[in-house]
Design an enzyme around this catalytic site. Structure first.
Site, PDB file in Angstrom:
ATOM      1  N   HIS A 227      -6.540   3.456 -13.944  1.00 31.46           N
ATOM      2  CA  HIS A 227      -5.464   3.160 -14.849  1.00 31.46           C
ATOM      3  C   HIS A 227      -5.966   3.985 -16.210  1.00 31.46           C
ATOM      4  CE1 HIS A 227      -4.188  -0.830 -13.101  1.00 31.46           C
ATOM      5  NE2 HIS A 227      -3.832   0.179 -12.495  1.00 31.46           N
TER       6      HIS A 227
ATOM      7  N   LYS B 220       1.287   2.074 -13.446  1.00 38.76           N
ATOM      8  CA  LYS B 220       1.188   0.717 -13.609  1.00 38.76           C
ATOM      9  C   LYS B 220       0.399   0.132 -15.040  1.00 38.76           C
ATOM     10  CE  LYS B 220      -0.432  -0.245  -9.487  1.00 38.76           C
ATOM     11  NZ  LYS B 220      -0.311   1.153  -9.178  1.00 38.76           N
TER      12      LYS B 220
ATOM     13  N   ASP C 150      -0.986   4.688  -8.394  1.00 36.19           N
ATOM     14  CA  ASP C 150      -0.625   5.844  -9.382  1.00 36.19           C
ATOM     15  C   ASP C 150       0.619   5.655  -9.860  1.00 36.19           C
ATOM     16  OD1 ASP C 150      -3.146   6.374  -8.534  1.00 36.19           O
ATOM     17  OD2 ASP C 150      -2.345   7.894  -6.855  1.00 36.19           O
TER      18      ASP C 150
HETATM   19  P1  IMP Z   1      -9.728   2.462  -0.348  1.00 35.56           P
HETATM   20  O1  IMP Z   1      -8.670   1.408  -0.970  1.00 35.56           O
HETATM   21  O2  IMP Z   1     -10.698   3.181  -0.981  1.00 35.56           O
HETATM   22  O3  IMP Z   1      -9.928   2.113   1.051  1.00 35.56           O
HETATM   23  O4  IMP Z   1      -8.517   3.754   0.216  1.00 35.56           O
HETATM   24  C1  IMP Z   1      -7.407   3.548   1.157  1.00 35.56           C
HETATM   25  C2  IMP Z   1      -6.294   4.275   0.824  1.00 35.56           C
HETATM   26  O5  IMP Z   1      -5.718   3.749  -0.428  1.00 35.56           O
HETATM   27  C3  IMP Z   1      -6.587   5.842   0.621  1.00 35.56           C
HETATM   28  O6  IMP Z   1      -5.322   6.748   0.919  1.00 35.56           O
HETATM   29  C4  IMP Z   1      -6.713   5.840  -0.764  1.00 35.56           C
HETATM   30  O7  IMP Z   1      -6.562   7.100  -1.319  1.00 35.56           O
HETATM   31  C5  IMP Z   1      -5.745   4.862  -1.506  1.00 35.56           C
HETATM   32  N1  IMP Z   1      -5.921   4.364  -2.627  1.00 35.56           N
HETATM   33  C6  IMP Z   1      -6.693   3.288  -2.873  1.00 35.56           C
HETATM   34  N2  IMP Z   1      -6.600   2.907  -4.321  1.00 35.56           N
HETATM   35  C7  IMP Z   1      -5.836   3.735  -4.847  1.00 35.56           C
HETATM   36  C8  IMP Z   1      -5.061   3.966  -6.099  1.00 35.56           C
HETATM   37  O8  IMP Z   1      -5.545   3.130  -7.239  1.00 35.56           O
HETATM   38  N3  IMP Z   1      -4.188   4.580  -6.184  1.00 35.56           N
HETATM   39  C9  IMP Z   1      -3.896   5.529  -5.337  1.00 35.56           C
HETATM   40  N4  IMP Z   1      -4.267   5.442  -3.943  1.00 35.56           N
HETATM   41  C10 IMP Z   1      -5.098   4.440  -3.861  1.00 35.56           C
END
Ligand code: IMP
Length: 429
Positions: A41, A16, A13
């Site tokens: 995004h 990017k 976040d």
């Molecule tokens: P997952 O990628 O859904 O397995 O989530 C794993 C961790 O990464 C969690 O804490 C999510 O909140 C974080 N996360 C995954 N993708 C993003 C993103 O695009 N922005 C911010 N946090 C993310």
């Protein structure tokens, strides 16, 4: 001609998408290399707002070819929905502009159901995933039982593989007291998706190498951020891929000598969604102020899940570490405008751990949870800077703040965002 890699320097976040959108103006190819639709995004162009999850931001430029690389995990139904949404907004998305790797893995509803089940089983220790099935899909990939996009080219075999994979997941789900999924219905939906997506599939590594040989400029769009990296982040509160610069090479399939620029992107303060340590988190009204009310798309609420983000002072320790892990050649800072109006600002320049001063984040969770930030304090500024385009017009205090960030991570700050629109950028020499 070389490749540029864009990497998030914090917990995702960082903005990017907007940075990619700006740099894409000079690119021929824009490629995503890791993750899936856990990313979100938001890009603002001429008053129009585009929300992207899988499709690279480069799609907004006519002359750019976009690539979804082999390192990604792709939910085909969500991808088609995103493509349809973009087309409805007037963006040209077609198989000659969007190439999808035959080696990327697919996400099925079974992965999503398993993500939910695993998170529930974790109880208090839940990671706070985006529940998009990312972890279970990468688990299948590394366990060598995943389904790759290339199988879509043989749609009957693909449908059988999806059916079987959902049936297998059903066993696990049923054992844990969760509802079984309709594997026939899923296979039917996936075969329809396969028929629509076949035309987009190709060997993207071959394509990118060919374009690099021809002198094309390739922009690699990172998703998530350094502290969510499966190796370098604060494990286990991470995602299941490598969003750092090394991940761009494996996630797209080209060699390191093509890369001449690694752009780290960092917000001028810290945010995080999901669980896990965040040493500079603010639990007071200052944190609420950084978050915003939620009425603007740039307020700190997740693009993918709508969750409020945890907010805090800029963590220079994390930034310094991110710069090293990916070898940033420069830093693009975002959202400086949000800091206008604060009487004073803080940046963590080191941590204290059990009475010792350290300048990098410890690798173990129990240590990272114990660190105390060592802050430097800066004067704030009280003017709106959203309309400023030249560094000399910035208030002195803002310039001091920005230059100190560059010093802390020993990386040149080349640009600073002061608003969501494409032109709201100040270039630093
Ligand atoms: P997952 O990628 O859904 O397995 O989530 C794993 C961790 O990464 C969690 O804490 C999510 O909140 C974080 N996360 C995954 N993708 C993003 C993103 O695009 N922005 C911010 N946090 C993310």
């Amino acid at each position: 001609m070389p490749a540029t890699i864009i990497v998030g320097a914090q917990w995702g976040d960082e903005g990017k998408g907007g940075v990619t959108d700006r740099l894409a103006a000079e690119a021929d190819v824009v490629a995503r290399f890791a993750g899936g639709d856990n990313a979100g995004h938001t890009v603002a162009v001429g008053g129009k707002v585009y929300k992207l999850h899988l499709v690279p931001s480069g799609i907004l430029y006519d002359g750019v070819t976009c690539v979804l690389g082999n390192g990604m995990v792709i939910n085909p139904l969500n991808l088609l929905q995103e493509i349809d949404g973009l087309v409805a907004q007037g963006v040209a998305v077609s198989p000659d502009r969007l190439l999808i790797s035959t080696r990327a893995h697919i996400i099925t509803p079974a992965h999503i159901a398993l993500d939910r089940a695993i998170e529930k089983a974790r109880g208090e220790g839940a990671i706070g995933t985006t529940l998009r099935g990312i972890g279970p899909a990468y688990l299948d990939k590394t366990g060598r039982s995943g389904i790759r996009m290339g199988l879509m080219l043989d749609d009957e075999t693909f449908a059988d593989a999806v059916h079987e994979s959902v049936e297998q997941a059903n066993e696990t789900l049923a054992q844990q007291g969760f509802e079984r999924l309709d594997s026939r219905q899923t296979a039917a939906a996936y075969i329809d998706a396969a028929r629509r997506l076949q035309a987009y599939l190709c060997e993207t590594s071959v394509y990118i190498n060919q374009r690099l040989r021809e002198g094309a400029r390739v922009l690699c769009e990172g998703a998530q951020g350094t502290m969510l990296d499966i190796d370098h982040g604060d494990y286990p509160f991470v995602t299941s891929s490598s969003p750092t610069a090394g991940g761009a090479l494996t996630g797209l399939g080209f060699g390191p000598l093509h890369v001449d620029r690694v752009v780290g992107v960092a917000k001028c303060f810290a945010t995080r969604v999901g669980s896990g340590p965040m040493p500079t988190e603010l639990h007071d009204e200052l944190g609420d102020r950084l978050r915003g009310s939620g009425e603007h798309f740039w307020d700190e609420f997740g693009t993918t899940t709508g969750r409020p983000r945890r907010c805090g002072w800029l963590d220079g320790v994390i930034l310094r570490y991110a710069a090293q892990v990916s070898g940033f050649t420069e830093l693009f800072l975002t959202k400086l405008d949000i800091l206008s109006g604060f009487d004073e600002l803080k940046i963590a320049v080191a941590y204290e751990l059990d009475g010792r001063r350290i300048d990098h984040p410890p690798s173990t969770l129990h240590e990272l949870e114990r660190v105390q930030p060592v802050y430097e304090t800066f004067d704030g500024w009280h003017v709106d800077i959203g309309g400023i385009r030249h560094v000399d017009d910035l208030p002195d205090a803002a310039r001091v703040y920005v230059r100190r960030i560059g010093e802390i991570c020993d990386t040149l700050v080349t640009a600073v965002g002061v608003g969501p629109e494409r032109d709201q950028v100040i270039h630093f020499a």
